[in-house]
Motif scaffolding. Structure first.
Motif, PDB file in Angstrom:
ATOM      1  N   ASN A  69      -1.100 -11.506   2.502  1.00 25.25           N
ATOM      2  CA  ASN A  69      -2.409 -10.990   2.871  1.00 25.25           C
ATOM      3  C   ASN A  69      -2.330 -10.318   4.220  1.00 25.25           C
ATOM      4  O   ASN A  69      -1.433 -10.587   5.006  1.00 25.25           O
ATOM      5  CB  ASN A  69      -3.465 -12.088   2.883  1.00 25.25           C
ATOM      6  N   VAL A 118     -12.280  -3.360  -7.399  1.00 26.90           N
ATOM      7  CA  VAL A 118     -12.527  -2.861  -6.049  1.00 26.90           C
ATOM      8  C   VAL A 118     -13.716  -1.908  -6.084  1.00 26.90           C
ATOM      9  O   VAL A 118     -14.628  -1.977  -5.275  1.00 26.90           O
ATOM     10  CB  VAL A 118     -11.286  -2.118  -5.487  1.00 26.90           C
ATOM     11  N   PHE A 135       0.822  -1.222   0.000  1.00 25.19           N
ATOM     12  CA  PHE A 135       0.000   0.000   0.000  1.00 25.19           C
ATOM     13  C   PHE A 135       0.850   1.263   0.000  1.00 25.19           C
ATOM     14  O   PHE A 135       0.361   2.342  -0.291  1.00 25.19           O
ATOM     15  CB  PHE A 135      -0.944   0.018   1.203  1.00 25.19           C
ATOM     16  N   GLU A 163      -8.576  -1.115   0.609  1.00 26.14           N
ATOM     17  CA  GLU A 163      -7.263  -1.760   0.645  1.00 26.14           C
ATOM     18  C   GLU A 163      -7.415  -3.254   0.882  1.00 26.14           C
ATOM     19  O   GLU A 163      -6.671  -4.052   0.329  1.00 26.14           O
ATOM     20  CB  GLU A 163      -6.397  -1.114   1.730  1.00 26.14           C
ATOM     21  N   ALA A 164      -8.407  -3.613   1.710  1.00 33.39           N
ATOM     22  CA  ALA A 164      -8.627  -5.033   1.979  1.00 33.39           C
ATOM     23  C   ALA A 164      -8.986  -5.752   0.686  1.00 33.39           C
ATOM     24  O   ALA A 164      -8.488  -6.854   0.413  1.00 33.39           O
ATOM     25  CB  ALA A 164      -9.724  -5.211   3.016  1.00 33.39           C
ATOM     26  N   ALA A 165      -9.829  -5.133  -0.133  1.00 28.76           N
ATOM     27  CA  ALA A 165     -10.220  -5.766  -1.395  1.00 28.76           C
ATOM     28  C   ALA A 165      -9.013  -5.900  -2.318  1.00 28.76           C
ATOM     29  O   ALA A 165      -8.810  -6.945  -2.945  1.00 28.76           O
ATOM     30  CB  ALA A 165     -11.322  -4.959  -2.068  1.00 28.76           C
ATOM     31  N   ALA A 166      -8.189  -4.854  -2.379  1.00 28.92           N
ATOM     32  CA  ALA A 166      -6.984  -4.908  -3.207  1.00 28.92           C
ATOM     33  C   ALA A 166      -6.049  -5.998  -2.689  1.00 28.92           C
ATOM     34  O   ALA A 166      -5.472  -6.764  -3.459  1.00 28.92           O
ATOM     35  CB  ALA A 166      -6.276  -3.561  -3.193  1.00 28.92           C
ATOM     36  N   ASP A 167      -5.931  -6.086  -1.381  1.00 26.11           N
ATOM     37  CA  ASP A 167      -5.064  -7.070  -0.745  1.00 26.11           C
ATOM     38  C   ASP A 167      -5.504  -8.488  -1.093  1.00 26.11           C
ATOM     39  O   ASP A 167      -4.690  -9.394  -1.218  1.00 26.11           O
ATOM     40  CB  ASP A 167      -5.118  -6.859   0.772  1.00 26.11           C
ATOM     41  N   LEU A 168      -6.821  -8.671  -1.268  1.00 27.88           N
ATOM     42  CA  LEU A 168      -7.348 -10.007  -1.553  1.00 27.88           C
ATOM     43  C   LEU A 168      -7.354 -10.306  -3.040  1.00 27.88           C
ATOM     44  O   LEU A 168      -7.913 -11.316  -3.470  1.00 27.88           O
ATOM     45  CB  LEU A 168      -8.752 -10.142  -0.973  1.00 27.88           C
ATOM     46  N   PHE A 200      -6.471  -6.310   8.876  1.00 28.84           N
ATOM     47  CA  PHE A 200      -6.439  -4.890   9.230  1.00 28.84           C
ATOM     48  C   PHE A 200      -6.829  -4.685  10.686  1.00 28.84           C
ATOM     49  O   PHE A 200      -7.598  -5.458  11.251  1.00 28.84           O
ATOM     50  CB  PHE A 200      -7.385  -4.106   8.329  1.00 28.84           C
ATOM     51  N   PHE A 214     -16.087  -6.580   4.791  1.00 24.00           N
ATOM     52  CA  PHE A 214     -17.031  -5.940   3.874  1.00 24.00           C
ATOM     53  C   PHE A 214     -18.430  -5.961   4.486  1.00 24.00           C
ATOM     54  O   PHE A 214     -19.008  -7.031   4.668  1.00 24.00           O
ATOM     55  CB  PHE A 214     -17.041  -6.652   2.525  1.00 24.00           C
ATOM     56  N   ASP A 258      -9.944   1.422   4.833  1.00 22.47           N
ATOM     57  CA  ASP A 258      -9.299   0.108   4.864  1.00 22.47           C
ATOM     58  C   ASP A 258     -10.027  -0.907   3.982  1.00 22.47           C
ATOM     59  O   ASP A 258      -9.418  -1.857   3.491  1.00 22.47           O
ATOM     60  CB  ASP A 258      -9.273  -0.437   6.302  1.00 22.47           C
ATOM     61  N   ILE A 259     -11.324  -0.700   3.810  1.00 27.32           N
ATOM     62  CA  ILE A 259     -12.115  -1.682   3.058  1.00 27.32           C
ATOM     63  C   ILE A 259     -11.615  -1.804   1.625  1.00 27.32           C
ATOM     64  O   ILE A 259     -11.521  -2.903   1.081  1.00 27.32           O
ATOM     65  CB  ILE A 259     -13.604  -1.293   3.112  1.00 27.32           C
TER      66      ILE A 259
END
Lengths: 394, 301
Positions: free
Chosen positions: A110, B215, A84, B203-208, A113, A119, B200-201
């Protein structure tokens, strides 16, 4: 302060392994290939240097913890591992592959957070399946892996729930499951336990360790909580102002802190001013300021005779008694109990020593009546084994 | 102190008053006028004051007789003019809403992602046009879009065109006017929704493993949906009944229902027919909204 791995020169005084999650200590073996290799990594935001020329080797299967206060650069380091943040300088290698320029979605990494970032519009099941769906795996395989993962994090009955119907602990598990399902080479955890209450934390801590042991995935945890770091980690890197101050196993950084910062970060410690008297090999003799007591202990870093230093001693290493102890190799001082706090399992005494210093003593209440023996204003003796003290630099 | 579970008598009275207030408001300013319009829509036009027949015939000796007629509604169905202007209005309102969404979404998102001190300033800029009279701003567009207008003069002087473009009095000008006027109503609810999203949501999607477009489609869009719907309704509803913008910027064929309504009331003085037009317009608006709310409730449970 320079980052350095203290493990090697402390080999003789510290058993190599003290954590069940790791049977050996790969970082002591020069022949071992590091799994994650961070090479002179730097991140600047304008004039501010968040991470300053860091080098680090993490080995396969480690539960590596980066510990530091807020703004020390630990989160930036983690975000660079996840992709990031783009490093200003330096490279990151995972399993021998340079991932520095890879986008987050292309990395074999992975992240869990701190906010969990579950989601909100998807069910637990959909959240966990998300990563596999992006890999375009066949539906049957996704189904099977999600079911197994739900089993692993003990959430099978909540599969169809939406996140707003879950408790904090359950959300944490969903976030963990979602990050683990892609079987990453490295799992990054940002303050994984910070949002949980104390009881749940302790329980989750052990579950996290068991899970890591079962799956063999390398974990990199970032935390500001020294207790969390101590219990979880195979090794801890203490970070301050963008640099590593000390890297070592939990007992190394606790028992043999290199300097005042590290000593102070882990629990409490009594600090005395001292001067270096003499050194011979790995041993050093220092003179305590005031009392003139000489203390001989081990210290690996070079310190010139006559230079100022500090002597630290942990409160639980101190003995407190009404009679003068006559133990071999003990340093003894006397004082008056000024404050005391009863915690049930232990009591904390603050003793004003003869030269006016406040010394904190933590005593186990090993007998029912132990806590009752000492009262305010009692004259007491404090003693400790000289080898328990540690010489610190600023 | 009285608790919530067991309110005192005075508290209960006070609470009833507070709850009653919006209902009274609705009754006075929505339901009562609506009932009057509904009543007029069942009357016949007459040359008199008021220009429609009464609902009840008090004069007819024993008791009263209802004089309601559905003639006006039948006429709406028969005459193409009304259907054409309804459809045209719906089309213009839909397209304008879509344009507002396409324009407003990136703006709202940019404001939501801007550093905190900037956000209030940017929001202020969004609502700044409201500080000038709406009518004045539409006239300003007429000045800019006209044959001798700013834009044509500019294009002519740079030699890009040889003769002035017909921009004023076209559907294009109507779209421009509606989008210009209503885009803040799209941006504000969208911003309110997007601003609340946990960064963060994404980034979480990008991370996955989701690429940026993915995204957006998987996470941003579904979570922005409440804002998209609120903004779309806030634009669509007033745009459908818009009168001033098509009247000033539109051509003769930009016949929207607001214009038809105005003509029936003030030019033809056919109040009953105009009322019928208004009632049908209301139904066109309310039915889809009610349907949507029903679906929403079903999805929530």
């Amino acid at each position: 302060m320079t980052a350095q791995d203290t493990s090697k020169d402390q080999k003789d005084r510290e058993p190599a392994s003290q954590n069940g999650a790791c049977n050996d200590a790969p970082w002591l073996d020069p022949a071992q290939q590091p799994f994650i290799e961070i090479q002179s990594l730097t991140k600047r935001f304008g004039d501010f240097t968040a991470v300053d020329d860091i080098n680090l080797k993490i080995y396969r299967g480690e539960l590596f913890t980066i510990l530091g206060g807020s703004g020390c650069g630990k989160s930036t380091l983690l975000r660079m591992l996840a992709g990031f943040e783009k490093p200003t300088q330096g490279r990151i290698l995972i399993d021998g592959v340079d991932i520095t320029d890879l986008a987050p979605y292309d990395r074999p990494v992975n992240m869990m957070f701190q906010s969990y970032a579950v989601f909100p519009h998807m069910t637990v099941e959909q959240n966990i399946a998300y990563g596999l769906k992006k890999e375009k795996l066949p539906a049957a395989e996704i189904k099977q892996r999600v079911t197994a993962m739900l089993e692993l994090v003990q959430l099978p009955e909540l599969a169809k729930r939406k996140p707003d119907q879950l408790s904090g602990g359950q959300l944490q598990r969903v976030a963990l499951a979602r990050a683990l399902i892609k079987r990453p080479k490295v799992l990054l955890l940002d303050e994984p336990l910070a949002a949980l209450d104390k009881k749940l934390r302790e329980q989750t801590q052990f579950e996290l360790m068991n899970l890591q042991d079962q799956l063999g995935i390398t974990f990199v945890v970032v935390t500001h909580d020294q207790e969390e770091a101590m219990t979880l980690a195979t090794r801890i890197a203490v970070m301050n102002a963008g640099n590593f101050v000390q890297i070592g196993s939990p007992s190394e950084v606790y028992e043999f802190p290199l300097n005042h910062f590290v000593a102070d970060f882990f629990g409490s410690i009594n600090i005395f001013d001292a001067t270096v008297h003499s050194r011979e090999g790995e041993h050093i003799t220092v003179t305590l300021e005031g009392s003139g007591t000489q203390i001989r202990t081990r210290h690996a870093q070079p310190l010139a005779s006559g230079s100022a230093c500090m002597v630290g001693i942990r409160p639980e290493k101190l003995l407190i008694s009404k009679e003068r102890p006559t133990l071999e190799g003990h340093t003894v001082t006397s004082g008056v109990v000024e404050e005391l706090a009863y915690y049930g399992n232990r009591s904390i005494y603050r003793v004003r020593s003869e030269n006016g210093r406040l010394i904190q003593v933590s005593a186990q209440n090993y007998q029912r009546s132990a806590a009752l023996l000492l009262e305010w204003d009692d004259e007491v003796f404090i003693s400790w084994e000289s080898s328990c003290s540690v010489v610190l630099t600023e | 102190m009285t608790t919530l579970a067991n309110p005192g008598k005075r508290d209960r009275l006070w609470r009833s008053c507070v709850i009653a207030l919006p209902y009274i408001w609705l009754l006075l300013f929505f339901l009562a006028p609506f009932a009057i319009v509904l009543k007029i829509s069942f009357a016949d036009p007459v040359v008199a004051q008021p220009p429609f027949t009464p609902f009840f015939d008090w004069a007819a000796g024993s008791g009263s007789r209802i004089l309601a007629t559905l003639d006006n509604y039948a006429f709406l169905l028969e005459d193409n003019l009304y259907w054409v202007s309804y459809l045209k209005s719906i089309k213009i309102a839909l397209v304008a809403t879509l344009l507002c969404l396409l324009l407003g979404f990136p703006m709202a998102y940019a404001i939501a992602l801007a550093p905190l001190p900037w956000r209030n300033l940017l929001l202020l800029l969004v609502i700044l046009p409201f500080w000038t009279s709406f009518l004045l701003r539409v006239y300003a567009w007429m000045v800019m879009l006209g044959k001798q207008g700013l834009i044509n003069n500019l294009l002519l002087s740079t030699g890009l065109i040889d003769e002035p473009l017909q921009m004023l009095y076209t559907d294009g000008a109507v779209y421009l006017g509606i989008v210009y006027t209503y885009v803040p109503f799209m941006i504000l609810p969208l911003y309110a929704t997007l601003e609340k999203l946990d960064p963060d949501i994404h980034e979480a999607a990008a991370d996955l493993g989701a690429k940026p477009l993915r995204v957006f489609y998987d996470v941003t869009l579904p979570l922005a949906m409440p804002g998209i719907i609120a903004g779309s309704l806030l634009v669509f509803i007033p745009a459908l009944g818009e009168y001033v913008i098509p009247a000033l910027l539109g051509g003769l064929d930009s016949l929207m229902i607001g214009r038809t309504l105005y003509d029936e009331f003030f030019v033809n003085r056919d109040w009953p027919l105009a009322s019928a037009v208004a009632i049908v317009l209301l139904l066109i608006l309310i039915l889809p909204i009610m349907l949507f709310q029903r679906l929403q409730q079903k999805a929530d449970t």
